[in-house]
Design an enzyme around this catalytic site. Sequence first.
Site, mmCIF file in Angstrom:
data_model
loop_
_atom_site.group_PDB
_atom_site.id
_atom_site.type_symbol
_atom_site.label_atom_id
_atom_site.label_comp_id
_atom_site.label_asym_id
_atom_site.label_seq_id
_atom_site.Cartn_x
_atom_site.Cartn_y
_atom_site.Cartn_z
ATOM 1 N N ASP A 104 -22.126 12.879 -24.556
ATOM 2 C CA ASP A 104 -21.162 14.207 -24.378
ATOM 3 C C ASP A 104 -21.785 15.449 -24.017
ATOM 4 O O ASP A 104 -22.821 15.364 -24.059
ATOM 5 C CB ASP A 104 -21.621 14.543 -25.861
ATOM 6 C CG ASP A 104 -21.100 13.078 -26.929
ATOM 7 O OD1 ASP A 104 -20.316 12.274 -26.754
ATOM 8 O OD2 ASP A 104 -21.292 12.798 -27.793
ATOM 9 N N ASP A 121 -11.319 9.278 -33.850
ATOM 10 C CA ASP A 121 -12.946 9.734 -33.976
ATOM 11 C C ASP A 121 -12.205 9.666 -35.231
ATOM 12 O O ASP A 121 -11.492 10.007 -36.106
ATOM 13 C CB ASP A 121 -12.877 11.199 -34.070
ATOM 14 C CG ASP A 121 -13.158 11.501 -32.302
ATOM 15 O OD1 ASP A 121 -13.643 10.147 -31.992
ATOM 16 O OD2 ASP A 121 -12.965 12.613 -31.507
#
Length: 271
Positions: free
Chosen positions: A11, A130
Amino acid sequence: MLTKRIIPCFDVDRGRVVKGVSFVDLRDAGDPVGLARAYDRDGADELVFLDITASHEERESTYQMIAETADQVFIPLTVGGGVRAPGDMRRMLEHGADKVGVNTAAVERPALIEEGARRFGSQCIVVSIDAKRTSARGEPPRWRVYTHGGRRETERDAIEWAREATERGSGELLVTSMDSDGHQTGYDLELLREVAGVVGVPVIASGGAGEPEHLYRALTEGGADAVLAASIFHFGRYDVATLKRYLAARGVAVRPIVDAAAAAEREVPGA
């Protein structure tokens, strides 16, 4: 038998690898290029590189970093963040990505998946989902899709969106449990089973890895084809080779571990 994959995830926020808990409280985890090279040598099967604030801040991914990372590894690289059009996908692929991850823009305009699959092939398109659980205890499980790095709730049901994304041409799904992400208490096996049960493409489990047992359960009970992990790798809790040995000992088919000395002798372009 198809081998199961172990995939470290980066990330990235403004050029640095970060990791948080349930998508917040980010802390620095290092330089993406250096980490990529280390994971390649350690036996990772693929790498996922997600610019987690690109969509929220409405900017493009860092193409130079993609190119530098791709130049250091010999394994497939999936890159996502800020993809809004087929032209963005093309630029990522030209800079060294093997696959392109899409999330926010695909939810807002699902035809993007079809356009990408038609131009570059379904094998290049990875839809990231997500998902956050919305059902109360005792109710049938339901998950809602979130976008913009987990900042915006949508009206989409995660399971139905998984089905639609694959019907539109996604060749793979990256399914992240926002409830489990960063907690290192295990993947959401129920979410994984639900998704795997309605699609015919590989499912990558994400969110919750903390122990080798968690990866094993995601690949067996959860029906995942690959496991994504970040915290356990970035902060030195486990390495890829150790996890592969653990999985192999429990009967999970994994790609053989390359001898570290031999790997270190490989010529790395630009090194």
